[in-house]
Design an enzyme around this catalytic site. Structure first.
Site, PDB file in Angstrom:
ATOM      1  CB  ILE A 293      -0.986  -0.007   1.187  1.00 46.90           C
ATOM      2  CG1 ILE A 293      -2.252   0.769   0.834  1.00 46.90           C
ATOM      3  CG2 ILE A 293      -0.376   0.521   2.457  1.00 46.90           C
ATOM      4  CD1 ILE A 293      -3.186   0.052  -0.085  1.00 46.90           C
ATOM      5  CE1 TYR A 294       1.888   4.508   4.429  1.00 49.31           C
ATOM      6  CE2 TYR A 294       1.776   2.226   5.159  1.00 49.31           C
ATOM      7  CZ  TYR A 294       1.449   3.557   5.332  1.00 49.31           C
ATOM      8  OH  TYR A 294       0.683   3.940   6.413  1.00 49.31           O
ATOM      9  CG  HIS A 295       5.208  -0.329  -4.436  1.00 49.10           C
ATOM     10  ND1 HIS A 295       6.544  -0.264  -4.753  1.00 49.10           N
ATOM     11  CD2 HIS A 295       4.555  -0.500  -5.622  1.00 49.10           C
ATOM     12  CE1 HIS A 295       6.700  -0.394  -6.057  1.00 49.10           C
ATOM     13  NE2 HIS A 295       5.505  -0.534  -6.606  1.00 49.10           N
ATOM     14  CB  ALA A 298       6.416   5.251  -3.109  1.00 52.11           C
ATOM     15  CE1 TYR A 450      -0.645   1.210   9.941  1.00 49.89           C
ATOM     16  CE2 TYR A 450      -0.053   3.512   9.727  1.00 49.89           C
ATOM     17  CZ  TYR A 450      -0.345   2.304   9.147  1.00 49.89           C
ATOM     18  OH  TYR A 450      -0.336   2.177   7.787  1.00 49.89           O
TER      19      TYR A 450
END
EC number: 4.2.2.8
Length: 659
Positions: A293-295, A298, A450
């Site tokens: 998801i953070y890929h 980015a 988190y």
């Protein structure tokens, strides 16, 4: 009560209700208010003249007139927003509710929780749930944009008046340096960057309101400048936060070019991104935090920054290698995408909406119009061409995909055997998701929460456990090291093979081989190698609605979906291996969880000898689970990785040879 007294009470009440707004806009405008404005900027001639004459009120009026004209000439810029808004579309219920609740100071800082009442006199330090994200994201003030959108759609001045009040109230009560605790949440660079990104379009939608006075304009501009300038010297050291912050600082410099410091904001943003794209992206295209998801985030960051630079003719500040790297990142994403457009929930990831992901691909396709695979994903296969590969290894990141095709009914397994990740990574090497004919049979655990107080961290740490992922454990402990080494990756027409080794525990390596046979089913061989002793377990997780049968006699578990699309997982070990049910949970969205089936094949490791687990993961049609057995043939050697096995599946034999 006399009429005169009654009127005095009414007047007093009105003053009391509006006191925050009056205080915010009654302060006198001085020369200092213009210190950060480039008065030589084209269009600010009247402002410059008034400032030079010492007529600061007139200068502020002229500056407000300038911004109002600017807002009429150009639509609000939502290009950098997480979810771009379309001011030509009707307001949806969620946005309307957020805006209306904000009028009475009921805010929803985080989607994982409901609305909280922050009081008539807003308590910006209130922390209703000791989840850090709730306190942090309060100061992303996302409801302000909702208020702006509803104001634009309705023209109702109550939204503008309330926003002006809230902005002044927030700025007055949360100055930099108020306290170490408050600064940690309000002035964390990621939150500052979020505000810097969302405020320009909000500003554009409100600036023509009568509530937006010249005095408030100067207050807003000085506050915005402080935030953007602070951000430019306080980027996070590494990771996606640093990317977000640089991209948004660049956007600030593009959105408010009238500031003297805007060129520096643009340049620092570009410089950081040019440096970080080399540090944070592996040669195979994956972002180094190893969270799908953070890929994706980015990718968006890099391309939003590129788009912002194009607006001011600075795109050449990004070298061609930058653009090529982003295209490679998109192809890596395609490689690990499931047929429903989701990616595995590895490393604090969650599921996404297909239409939203397609819209992302569509925006990327405009940057890379010649890439037929991106166009294929942007149009749900209606245009472009399917990628020219099936099974693929992203060997640097350790993401391995076994794939039978690109259609919706394809069989796809994505397995993680990675180097060490950052904050979002979990001790889970070997875990995988398996998608067959439109169903994800083995979703990863997800994230749930988190960070926060002890109670919140207990919830987070449950989801980080190795044993709740589909991999091997020693005594149900978390693996100590995630540093997988690829031993073999081979693809062919009827057999794809992956073997990797991970030094999971002191004196115990976990070697896993996965064989994708006939583009249909999987043979999984786990080897526990080393001197360590204890209880070994190979864990498996199933979808929450799979309603499986636990057949302990045959050491197998199989799902019972009525549509006939089912899966069986069976231990084929010749030695004694026990099947045991475990607690299972899955979290598809933040702070929401579901119970699900989970189980483990277990046996003891009593000495330095290697222990093997042989499991078959077999999709089948219908309600009757297949009968499967295995025979080791002459020359089979698990230790050397040379396989010579015969599988018998419902009476039919399949020879498995790996030289």
């Amino acid at each position: 009560m006399t009429t005169k007294i009654f009127k005095r009470i009414i007047v007093f009440a009105v003053i009391a209700l509006s006191s925050g707004n009056i205080l915010a806009q009654s302060s006198s405008i001085t020369r200092k208010d213009f210190d950060h404005i480039n008065l030589e900027y084209s269009g600010l001639e009247k402002v410059n003249k008034a400032v030079a004459a010492g007529n600061y009120d007139d200068a502020a009026k002229a500056l407000l007139a300038y911004y109002r004209e600017k807002s009429k000439a150009r639509e609000p810029d939502f290009s950098n927003a997480e979810k771009p808004a379309d001011i030509r579309q009707p307001i949806d219920k969620v946005t309307r509710e957020m805006a209306d609740k904000a009028l009475v100071h009921q805010f929803q800082p985080h989607k994982g929780y409901g609305y909280f009442d922050y009081g008539k006199d807003i308590n910006w330090q209130m922390w209703p749930v000791k989840d850090n994200e709730v306190r942090w994201q309060l100061h992303r003030v996302k409801w302000w944009q909702a208020m702006a959108l509803v104001y634009h759609a309705t023209g109702d001045e109550k939204y503008a008046r309330e926003w002006v009040y809230q902005y002044s109230d927030w700025a007055r009560k949360n100055p930099l340096g108020l306290s170490q605790d408050n600064d940690k949440f309000v002035w964390r660079p990621l939150e500052v960057s979020d505000r810097v990104q969302s405020l320009p379009p909000t500003f554009s939608l409100f600036v023509n309101s009568p509530a937006f006075t010249p005095a408030f304009l100067m207050e807003f501009l000085n506050s915005y400048h402080q935030q953007a300038d602070y951000l430019s010297t306080h980027y996070a050291e590494q990771g996606n936060h640093r990317l977000f912050e640089a991209q948004r600082n660049l956007f600030a410099g593009v959105s408010f070019p009238e500031f003297k410091d805007s060129p520096r904001w643009r340049q620092t943003g570009i410089s950081v991104l040019n440096t970080e794209i080399k540090k944070q992206v592996y040669a195979d295209g994956m972002q180094f935090e190893l969270s799908p998801i953070y890929h994706v985030a980015a990718i968006d960051i890099f391309l939003k920054a590129y788009g912002s630079a194009k607006r001011v003719n600075l795109e050449k500040e990004f070298p061609q290698s930058y653009v090529q790297t982003v295209e490679n990142m998109i192809m890596a994403l395609i490689s690990i995408s499931l047929p429903d457009y989701n990616t595995p929930m590895f490393g604090d990831s969650w599921i996404t909406d297909k239409n939203f992901r397609m819209a992302q691909f569509a925006s990327w396709a405009r940057v890379f119009p010649a890439n037929q695979a991106i166009k294929y994903f942007a149009t749900d296969g209606k245009q472009g061409k399917a990628p020219n590969f099936l099974s693929k290894a992203l060997s640097n990141a350790g993401f391995y995909t076994f794939r039978s095709g690109w259609d919706k009914n394809a069989t796809v397994m994505v397995l993680k055997a990675s180097p060490p990740g950052e904050f979002h990574a979990q001790p889970d090497n070997g875990t995988f998701e398996l998608f067959i004919k439109g169903r994800n049979f083995t979703p990863d655990a997800g994230v749930f929460v988190y960070s926060g107080d002890e109670a919140i961290m207990k919830l987070r740490n449950w989801y980080r456990q190795t044993r709740i992922h589909s991999t091997l454990t020693l005594d149900n402990q978390n693996m100590v090291i995630t540093k997988a080494r690829q031993n073999k990756w081979e693809t062919g027409n009827n057999l794809d093979v992956l073997t990797y080794t991970n030094p999971s525990y002191p004196n115990l390596d976990h070697q896993r081989s996965v064989l994708f046979i006939n583009k249909k089913y999987f043979l999984v061989i786990d080897r526990a190698i080393g001197e360590a002793t204890g209880n070994l377990g190979v864990h498996w997780q199933l979808k929450e609605d799979s309603n499986p049968v636990f057949d302990k006699t045959k050491n197998r578990v199989y799902t019972t979906y009525r549509d006939g699309n089912n899966l069986m997982i069976q231990s084929l070990n010749a030695d004694r291996t026990s099947l045991n049910e475990e607690e299972g949970k899955v979290s598809y969205v933040y702070n929401k969880e579901l119970k699900r089936p989970a189980f483990v094949f277990e046996k003891p490791k009593k000495n330095a000898g290697t222990q093997n687990f042989v499991s078959i993961v077999y999709p089948y049609d219908g309600q009757k689970a297949p009968e499967i057995s295995i025979r080791e043939n002459k020359g089979n050697d698990f230790e050397k990785g040379k396989l010579n096995l015969t599988l018998t599946i419902n009476g039919k034999q399949q020879l498995v040879l790996v030289p």
